[in-house]
Design a protein around this motif. Structure first.
Motif, short mmCIF file in Angstrom:
data_model
loop_
_atom_site.label_atom_id
_atom_site.label_comp_id
_atom_site.label_asym_id
_atom_site.label_seq_id
_atom_site.Cartn_x
_atom_site.Cartn_y
_atom_site.Cartn_z
N SER A 83 0.85 -1.20 0.00
CA SER A 83 0.00 0.00 0.00
C SER A 83 0.89 1.24 0.00
O SER A 83 2.09 1.16 0.29
CB SER A 83 -0.90 0.03 1.24
OG SER A 83 -0.11 0.23 2.39
N GLY A 84 0.26 2.38 -0.28
CA GLY A 84 0.99 3.65 -0.20
C GLY A 84 1.38 3.95 1.24
O GLY A 84 2.45 4.52 1.50
N GLN A 85 0.54 3.56 2.19
CA GLN A 85 0.87 3.76 3.61
C GLN A 85 2.17 3.05 3.96
O GLN A 85 3.03 3.61 4.64
CB GLN A 85 -0.26 3.23 4.49
CG GLN A 85 -1.49 4.09 4.54
CD GLN A 85 -1.23 5.48 5.10
OE1 GLN A 85 -1.18 6.46 4.36
NE2 GLN A 85 -1.01 5.57 6.39
N ASN A 88 5.25 4.95 2.46
CA ASN A 88 5.69 6.13 3.20
C ASN A 88 6.29 5.76 4.56
O ASN A 88 7.27 6.35 4.99
CB ASN A 88 4.53 7.13 3.35
CG ASN A 88 4.30 7.90 2.07
OD1 ASN A 88 5.25 8.17 1.32
ND2 ASN A 88 3.07 8.26 1.80
N TYR A 109 -1.37 13.92 2.74
CA TYR A 109 -2.52 13.03 2.85
C TYR A 109 -2.84 12.75 4.33
O TYR A 109 -1.92 12.56 5.15
CB TYR A 109 -2.15 11.74 2.12
CG TYR A 109 -3.14 10.61 2.20
CD1 TYR A 109 -4.39 10.72 1.61
CD2 TYR A 109 -2.81 9.42 2.84
CE1 TYR A 109 -5.29 9.67 1.68
CE2 TYR A 109 -3.69 8.36 2.90
CZ TYR A 109 -4.94 8.50 2.32
OH TYR A 109 -5.82 7.45 2.38
N GLU A 153 4.57 16.33 -0.29
CA GLU A 153 3.85 15.77 -1.44
C GLU A 153 3.91 16.75 -2.61
O GLU A 153 3.62 17.93 -2.42
CB GLU A 153 2.37 15.50 -1.09
CG GLU A 153 2.18 14.31 -0.18
CD GLU A 153 0.71 14.06 0.19
OE1 GLU A 153 -0.19 14.61 -0.44
OE2 GLU A 153 0.51 13.28 1.15
N ASN A 157 -2.71 15.85 -1.36
CA ASN A 157 -4.06 15.30 -1.32
C ASN A 157 -4.61 15.54 0.09
O ASN A 157 -4.05 15.00 1.04
CB ASN A 157 -4.01 13.80 -1.61
CG ASN A 157 -5.35 13.12 -1.47
OD1 ASN A 157 -6.37 13.76 -1.37
ND2 ASN A 157 -5.34 11.79 -1.45
N ASP A 182 6.37 12.38 -1.92
CA ASP A 182 5.26 11.51 -2.33
C ASP A 182 4.72 12.10 -3.64
O ASP A 182 4.14 13.19 -3.65
CB ASP A 182 4.19 11.49 -1.23
CG ASP A 182 2.99 10.60 -1.56
OD1 ASP A 182 2.70 10.41 -2.75
OD2 ASP A 182 2.34 10.10 -0.61
N THR A 184 2.45 10.82 -5.75
CA THR A 184 1.25 10.09 -6.16
C THR A 184 0.38 10.85 -7.17
O THR A 184 -0.04 10.28 -8.18
CB THR A 184 0.39 9.76 -4.92
OG1 THR A 184 1.15 8.89 -4.07
CG2 THR A 184 -0.92 9.09 -5.29
N SER A 204 1.52 6.11 -3.79
CA SER A 204 0.40 5.21 -3.60
C SER A 204 0.03 4.82 -5.03
O SER A 204 -0.58 5.61 -5.76
CB SER A 204 -0.77 5.91 -2.90
OG SER A 204 -1.93 5.11 -3.06
N THR A 206 -2.07 2.85 -5.85
CA THR A 206 -3.53 2.67 -5.82
C THR A 206 -4.24 3.69 -6.71
O THR A 206 -5.34 3.43 -7.19
CB THR A 206 -4.02 2.89 -4.37
OG1 THR A 206 -3.16 2.19 -3.47
CG2 THR A 206 -5.44 2.43 -4.19
N LYS A 207 -3.63 4.86 -6.88
CA LYS A 207 -4.29 5.99 -7.54
C LYS A 207 -4.05 5.91 -9.05
O LYS A 207 -4.37 4.91 -9.65
CB LYS A 207 -3.79 7.29 -6.91
CG LYS A 207 -3.79 7.27 -5.37
CD LYS A 207 -5.18 7.18 -4.75
CE LYS A 207 -5.15 6.82 -3.27
NZ LYS A 207 -4.31 7.62 -2.42
N GLY A 217 -1.77 -0.46 -3.54
CA GLY A 217 -0.33 -0.74 -3.63
C GLY A 217 0.49 0.51 -3.44
O GLY A 217 -0.02 1.63 -3.46
C1 PLP Z 1 -3.89 7.44 -1.01
C2 PLP Z 1 -2.62 8.11 -0.67
C3 PLP Z 1 -1.69 7.51 0.19
C4 PLP Z 1 -1.96 6.20 0.89
O1 PLP Z 1 -1.95 5.19 -0.04
P1 PLP Z 1 -2.76 3.78 0.12
O2 PLP Z 1 -2.40 3.10 -1.14
O3 PLP Z 1 -4.20 4.13 0.26
O4 PLP Z 1 -2.21 3.12 1.33
C5 PLP Z 1 -0.48 8.16 0.40
N1 PLP Z 1 -0.22 9.34 -0.20
C6 PLP Z 1 -1.10 9.95 -1.03
C7 PLP Z 1 -0.75 11.25 -1.65
C8 PLP Z 1 -2.33 9.34 -1.30
O5 PLP Z 1 -3.20 9.96 -2.11
#
Ligand code: PLP
Length: 427
Positions: A83-85, A88, A109, A153, A157, A182, A184, A204, A206-207, A217
């Motif tokens: 995950s992104g968490q 970081n 975030y 960042e 976000n 970050d 993302t 992240s 995921t985005k 992820g």
């Molecule tokens: C969503 C997000 C995260 C966390 O990522 P996950 O994949 O949800 O764990 C971290 N940083 C930013 C900028 C995000 O938008």
């Protein structure tokens, strides 16, 4: 480093099949890997030979996708996380432990803010948060003798402020520590923070990188440029033997290009186990192949939505860094001349009530917490994620009661604007 351009690297970087091998990155759905002798496997454990032995530490599918992301960012090494968490957390904890201190932007975030200000603080890491628009003097004043990193960042976000990467990199380097960014929201298609002095980039995935809301992820990329050895007293974990890993000295053995990611894998992935599923890495790679096409459309659609909202009489304010007149437009033009991201935030006149009515009037856009995928979606924090808070508490948290976060998808712009128009008419 790759000789190809971004569009080509998004398709090809990280994996080139030999004769007769699968053209797509194979999903190596196996936790374990076989060896003929104990000695052969022992060499892997000692980090003396390269190879796979357990998917928690490394997997061929995940490695190929990580190599692609390293190429996209122009880095020397990368790892995927679940995950992104996790990305970081690993990026910071790899160099800052109990008794250490980190300078971070306030505009990050919410999940990252909580990770830093609550959970990592409980682990003994202290954070000082600074306004990303602060002066060089205010930024310098945040550093302490035990500061180990600076974090921000590229586009925050959900604040949608733009980080002055060069200003933050200068301050970090003047104090002998790396800048972690970050990236993302813009993705490497729109911004490559290493070009502006950042040392480590996180995502992240995921985005936008995945882009279809398929798989959670994260990723960490190292520029390979921060000289840990020049500041060896600050970073003993990278410059002295790791007794928990057969006495390996990461900078000696893997050089500046590989030390950071190897340590994060050998120690943090080993112990915390936030490893991505090979299937998820495969899905991420499918997303990466179309990333430049999608980012172009996300940005074009978001720009149209921001212009439409700015001109609408029922809209109180609009925040989009890609819009001329925005407080962060100049920084966005400098760091992201070809586009920013697809997320726009705005306020509906009439506050919390009006924003709720607006949400109820949408037909195409779905009400959903995630951002940054193909489907347009909206979130009204005051009536959902932050609904237990009073207007005063919302203000303290930096979330206006009327704030609507619009994640503009890649549908036809006319349909998106018509949806916004219809919902605003119902307010
Ligand atoms: C969503 C997000 C995260 C966390 O990522 P996950 O994949 O949800 O764990 C971290 N940083 C930013 C900028 C995000 O938008």
């Amino acid at each position: 480093m790759s000789d190809y351009k971004m569009n080509t690297d998004c398709i090809h970087a990280g994996y080139m099949p030999a004769n007769g091998e699968p053209r797509n990155i194979p999903i190596v759905q196996s936790t374990t890997f076989r060896y003929a002798t104990g000695e052969a496997m022992g060499a892997l454990f000692d980090l003396e030979a390269e190879g796979y032995f357990y998917t928690r530490l490394a997997n061929p599918t995940c490695d190929a996708v990580a190599a692609k992301i390293a190429a996209l960012e122009g880095g020397t090494a990368a790892m995927l996380t679940s995950s992104g968490q996790a990305a970081n957390f690993f990026a910071v904890f790899n160099i800052a432990a109990q008794g250490d201190h980190v300078v971070a932007s306030t505009a990050i975030y919410g999940g990252t803010f909580n990770l830093f200000s609550v959970t990592m603080r409980r682990m003994g890491v202290e954070f000082t948060f600074v306004d990303p628009d602060c002066s060089e003097e205010e930024l310098a004043a945040a550093f302490r003798s035990n500061t180990k990193a600076v974090f921000g960042e590229t586009i925050a976000n959900p604040a949608l402020t733009v980080l002055d990467i060069e200003k933050f990199a200068r301050a970090a380097h003047a104090h002998g520590v790396p800048l972690i960014v970050d990236n993302t929201f813009p993705t490497p298609v729109n911004c490559r923070p290493f070009q502006w002095g950042a040392d480590i980039v996180t995502h992240s995935t995921t985005k936008y990188m995945d882009g279809h809301a398929n798989a959670v992820g994260g990723a960490i990329v190292d520029s390979g440029r921060f000289d840990w050895k020049a500041h060896a007293d600050k970073f003993p974990g990278l410059t002295t033997p790791d007794e928990s890993y057969h006495g390996v000295n990461y900078t000696e053995r893997f050089g500046l290009a590989g030390a950071f990611i190897t340590k994060a894998t050998a120690q943090l992935m080993r112990d915390f186990g936030s490893s991505p599923a090979p299937m998820n890495a495969y899905l991420l790679n499918v997303g990466l192949e179309t990333l430049p096409l999608r980012m172009e459309r996300h940005c074009a659609n978001a720009r149209k939505a921001a212009e439409f909202l700015t001109a609408h009489p029922k809209v109180a304010w609009v925040k989009y860094p890609g819009l001329p007149g925005d407080a962060h437009y100049a920084l966005a033009q400098k760091y992201m001349p070809s586009g920013t991201c697809g997320v726009v935030s705005f306020g509906v006149k009439g506050g919390r009530e009006a924003a709720s009515k607006f949400m109820a009037g949408l037909r195409l856009a779905s009400i959903a917490t995630p951002v940054a995928d193909a489907k347009t979606c909206v979130l009204h924090p005051a009536s959902t994620t932050h609904r237990q808070m009073s207007d005063a508490e919302l203000a303290a948290a930096g979330v206006a009661p009327d704030l609507v976060r619009l994640s503009v998808g890649i549908e036809d712009a006319e349909d998106i604007l018509r949806d916004l128009e219809g919902a605003l008419a119902a307010v």
